[in-house]
Motif scaffolding. Structure first.
Motif: not given
Length: 342
Positions: A144-146, A176-179, A183-184
C-alpha cells in the motif's frame, strides 16, 4: 564546461578504464557508442568485440541507481525462463555492468496491425511464464505504501507543478477517495512477480525466445494485472478498445489454464485490469511531468494526451471514479498550452 558535462566525462573515463580490464570478451573500446537512454539516470552503450558480437554496457551511477538490483532480477527472471540480458561483468561500487546484447529492434519499432497479434501473444506467454513461477519474499512487496506513493506523484507533479494548481481541501478529499478505491482494488488482487515496465519499449523482437525483456530492475511482488495493463494500455502505443479487450480475455483464458489465481469471471478480471491501469496512468502523468520540470526531458510531453485519454475513459466507466473525471474537467481549464514552431 558545465558540471553535468564534467560528470559525464568522468563517468566515460571510469567506464573505459573498467572495460579495459576485462579480458573476455575482448572489447574494441574505440567502438563504444550510445545505445539508448531511458527515463532514469541510467545510460546504455554498445561496444564491438573481437568475437564478432556486440555487447551492452550499463552506466548506472550510484547512489541514484543500483546495478546489483538489476543483476539480482536478471538472475531471477533468467532462471524462470525469460529471455533477459546476461550479466558478464559487474562493478557494483562504480555502477557499471557488461551485458549480452538483445539487439536493436524493440516492439515499439515493429508493432502494426499485421504484426501486433503474434507479438502480443508472445509477450503474454512470457508474462504468464513469469507469473506462474512467482514466489513471495523474493522481490520487494508492491504494498500500500508504494502504490500510494506512486499515486501521489500525480497531484504533486502533474496538478501542482505542471498545471500550477493548488487543490482545495474539498478537491483533495475527493481525489483521496478515488485513490482509496483504487488501492482497495489493487491490494485485493492476487500477487505475482511484476516486471513493472512491461511495454513496447522494453520488449525486444527476437528470432528465438521472443520477446527479449529489458528494464526490469524495479520488479516487485504485486497485483496480477499490473504488467498486462502496462503491455496493452501502453503509454506509447494505442490500440482500439476491442483489440485490447480481446487480448486481455486471451490472457485471462491462458492464465486460468496455467493455474494462475485470476478472477473467476471475466467482468471482475477486466475491472481489476482497469483499476490497476488507472493507478498506473495517474502515476505516469506525474512522472512525465516530473521528467519535464525537474529533469528537463521534454520528449514525454507528447505522450501525455494518450495517457490522459486512458485515465478519462476508465474514470467515466465506474461510479466510484466519476469524482476524478469531474476534477479533471475543472483542471482542463488550467492546462498549459504547449505550442510548437517549425
Amino acid at each position: 564546461m558545465s558540471s553535468i558535462q564534467s560528470t559525464e566525462n568522468e563517468r566515460q573515463t571510469a567506464m573505459r578504464n573498467w572495460l579495459a580490464g576485462i579480458s573476455t570478451p575482448s572489447l574494441h573500446l574505440d567502438t563504444i557508442r550510445r545505445a539508448s537512454e531511458d527515463a532514469s539516470f541510467r545510460s546504455y552503450y554498445r561496444v564491438d568485440a573481437a568475437d564478432g558480437q556486440t555487447y551492452i554496457v550499463m552506466d548506472a551511477p550510484p547512489p541514484m541507481e543500483s546495478v546489483q538490483r538489476f543483476a539480482n532480477v536478471a538472475d531471477i527472471f533468467g532462471k524462470v525462463g525469460l529471455t533477459v540480458p546476461q550479466v558478464l561483468a559487474a562493478d557494483n561500487e562504480s555502477g557499471f555492468l557488461l551485458l549480452t546484447d538483445l539487439g536493436t529492434t524493440t516492439y515499439f519499432h515493429v508493432l502494426n496491425n499485421d504484426s501486433a497479434h503474434k507479438l502480443y501473444m508472445d509477450a503474454i506467454d512470457s508474462l504468464i511464464l513469469l507469473q506462474t513461477q512467482s514466489q513471495p519474499d523474493v522481490l520487494p512487496e508492491y504494498d500500500r505504501a508504494l502504490l500510494l506513493k506512486e499515486l501521489m506523484i500525480f497531484p504533486e507533479w502533474y496538478i501542482g507543478k505542471h498545471l500550477g494548481v493548488t487543490l482545495t481541501a474539498e478537491q483533495t478529499a475527493s481525489l483521496d477517495k478515488v485513490f482509496e478505491a483504487l488501492l482497495a482494488n489493487n491490494l485485493a488482487q492476487p500477487q505475482v512477480f511484476v516486471h513493472r515496465d512491461y511495454h513496447s519499449r522494453n520488449l525486444m523482437l527476437l528470432d528465438k525466445g521472443n520477446p527479449g525483456v529489458l528494464d526490469f530492475q524495479d520488479a516487485v511482488y504485486g497485483p496480477i494485472t499490473y504488467d498486462l495493463v502496462g503491455l496493452l494500455r501502453d503509454a506509447y502505443v494505442q490500440w482500439d478498445e476491442e483489440m485490447v479487450l480481446d487480448w486481455a480475455i486471451r490472457y485471462w483464458e491462458k492464465a486460468k489454464r496455467a493455474g494462475l489465481p485470476v478472477s473467476a469471471d471475466v467482468d471482475s478480471f477486466y475491472r481489476d485490469f482497469e483499476f490497476m491501469g488507472l493507478q498506473r496512468h495517474l502515476k505516469i502523468l506525474g512522472i512525465f511531468a516530473r521528467l519535464y520540470h525537474r529533469d528537463g526531458k521534454d520528449a514525454f510531453l507528447a505522450d501525455m494526451p494518450l495517457v490522459m485519454e486512458y485515465v478519462r475513459k476508465t474514470a467515466q466507466r465506474y461510479n466510484v471514479l466519476i469524482p476524478l473525471l469531474r476534477l479533471l474537467d475543472v483542471l482542463e481549464d488550467k492546462k498549459p498550452q504547449v505550442g510548437y514552431t517549425f
